[in-house]
Design a protein around this motif. Structure first.
Motif: not given
Length: 392
Positions: A24-26, A30, A32-33, A255
């Motif tokens: 994520g951006e942090d 991620d 969940k993904t 992704n």
């Protein structure tokens, strides 16, 4: 899903590598993904999942372990690795192994690897003081490891040395293999060595960290004209599918789009024709930007510093394509007195080179480029500090 046989086990030829999980951006994984990707992978036949102690600063094992909890334990194979390649003052395989089982929340690993046996780490792995290999052989006897193997970014010569000692207990080997590194990193020599030793090949970096998934526009057009339904990444996978001793191809998918494309590619075998293989060879040659060294070694005879010039040029060619931590790791395994910075620019090599390579200039440029890379020791120190923070 294409299935490969390994000692009677049905392995999906496509494996999910957890080195480049979505973030994520942090900057954190991620989750969940990752959960969604693991679910999709499993529903479409993927049953091999690969992680390692240093991936994502130690978080990969944790997140992948959580994601796999949504699946029955007997429906997938989990692989992990011991980080003996990382520079440390001491090595404790039992401590790390117990931590990995806890982080992944499993009672055993289906596949376990000695992580990157290369020119420097081979001394660590084979040193009786640490007892690393003996420990993991014992864990296999206890059923906590089902299959033991190793990965390597080292040379074919080093791999031969290791296999001469431990080839009878190594059941598989993971190497960097793709149509570019077939010649750039002598993956061909490594593949042939393992095949001769009857050791199945696991593939890492099948599309070179994405570099073979996004080619020059004119090459993308050529590939699309020949295979409209296949992406550039799919071409790399199709090339690997033509190597009979390849039993596992790991893709570090970041992704869902990559996951879907790769699953589609592995639905069935569709091997490349000889003409298509030739096209990939031509593309690889144009990508290298290489100095045309043929390793004739004429330059070595008169070198006052006794440099292995062809080996240094091979590393320089790889750096010219894409600088990576692998270069720093390889150079750390070479004594300072034999590194490119030791060149005294006498010019004897340049005078005798049949390919007319300006070797002194190449050594100077290589030394300058290396000075701008972090050392492998620094990388290991950063990873150790990150792992320590995670524990705390």
């Amino acid at each position: 899903m294409i299935i490969s046989d390994f000692q009677g086990k049905d392995l999906a030829l496509l494996g999910f590598g957890a080195m480049r999980l979505p973030v994520g951006e942090d900057g954190y994984i991620d989750e969940k993904t990752v959960f969604d990707m693991v679910k999709y992978a499993s529903e479409n036949g993927v049953n091999y999942y690969d992680t390692a102690y240093p991936y994502h600063q130690g978080n990969s094992e944790i997140v992948l372990g959580k994601a796999l909890k949504q699946l029955p334990r007997d429906s997938y194979y989990l692989a992990d690795k011991y980080p003996g390649h990382q520079i440390s003052s001491s090595y404790n395989p039992a401590e790390i192994f117990e931590e990995q089982l806890q982080k992944c929340d499993v009672e055993y690993f289906d596949f376990y690897l000695l992580h990157n046996v290369y020119e420097n780490s081979i001394q660590v792995y084979t040193d009786p003081k640490w007892g690393i290999i003996d420990y993991f052989i014992e864990q296999k006897k206890l059923g906590r490891i089902r299959h033991l193997g190793f990965s390597s970014h080292g040379s074919a010569e080093m791999m031969r040395e290791f296999l001469d000692q431990y080839g009878d207990v190594m059941e598989f080997c993971q190497i960097q293999l793709n149509y570019l590194d077939w010649t750039l990193q002598d993956a061909k020599g490594k593949y042939e060595l393992l095949t001769q030793r009857n050791i199945p090949v696991w593939v890492m970096e099948p599309v070179r960290g994405g570099k073979l998934a996004s080619l020059d526009e004119k090459y993308e057009k050529q590939l699309k004209e020949l295979r409209p339904e296949d992406s550039s990444a799919a071409w790399g996978f199709r090339w690997l599918q033509g190597l009979p001793n390849v039993k596992m191809i790991l893709s570090g998918m970041s992704n869902m789009e990559q996951m879907r494309d790769n699953v589609h590619t592995f639905e069935k075998r569709n091997p490349l024709s000889e003409a298509e293989k030739k096209l990939l060879e031509e593309i690889a040659e144009t990508m290298k930007n290489s100095l045309p060294c043929t390793a004739c070694r004429y330059c070595c005879d008169g070198c006052p510093k006794k440099l292995d010039i062809p080996k240094l040029i091979a590393y320089y060619n790889e750096m010219r394509f894409a600088a990576s931590f692998n270069i720093g790791m390889a150079m750390d395994a070479i004594d300072k007195e034999y590194q490119p910075s030791a060149c005294v620019k006498c010019g004897k090599c340049k005078q005798i080179c049949p390919q007319h390579i300006d070797i002194p200039l190449a050594m100077e440029e290589f030394a300058t480029a290396l000075s701008q890379l972090p050392s492998w020791a620094d990388i290991c120190k950063e990873r150790a500090e990150a792992a320590k923070k995670l524990k705390n």
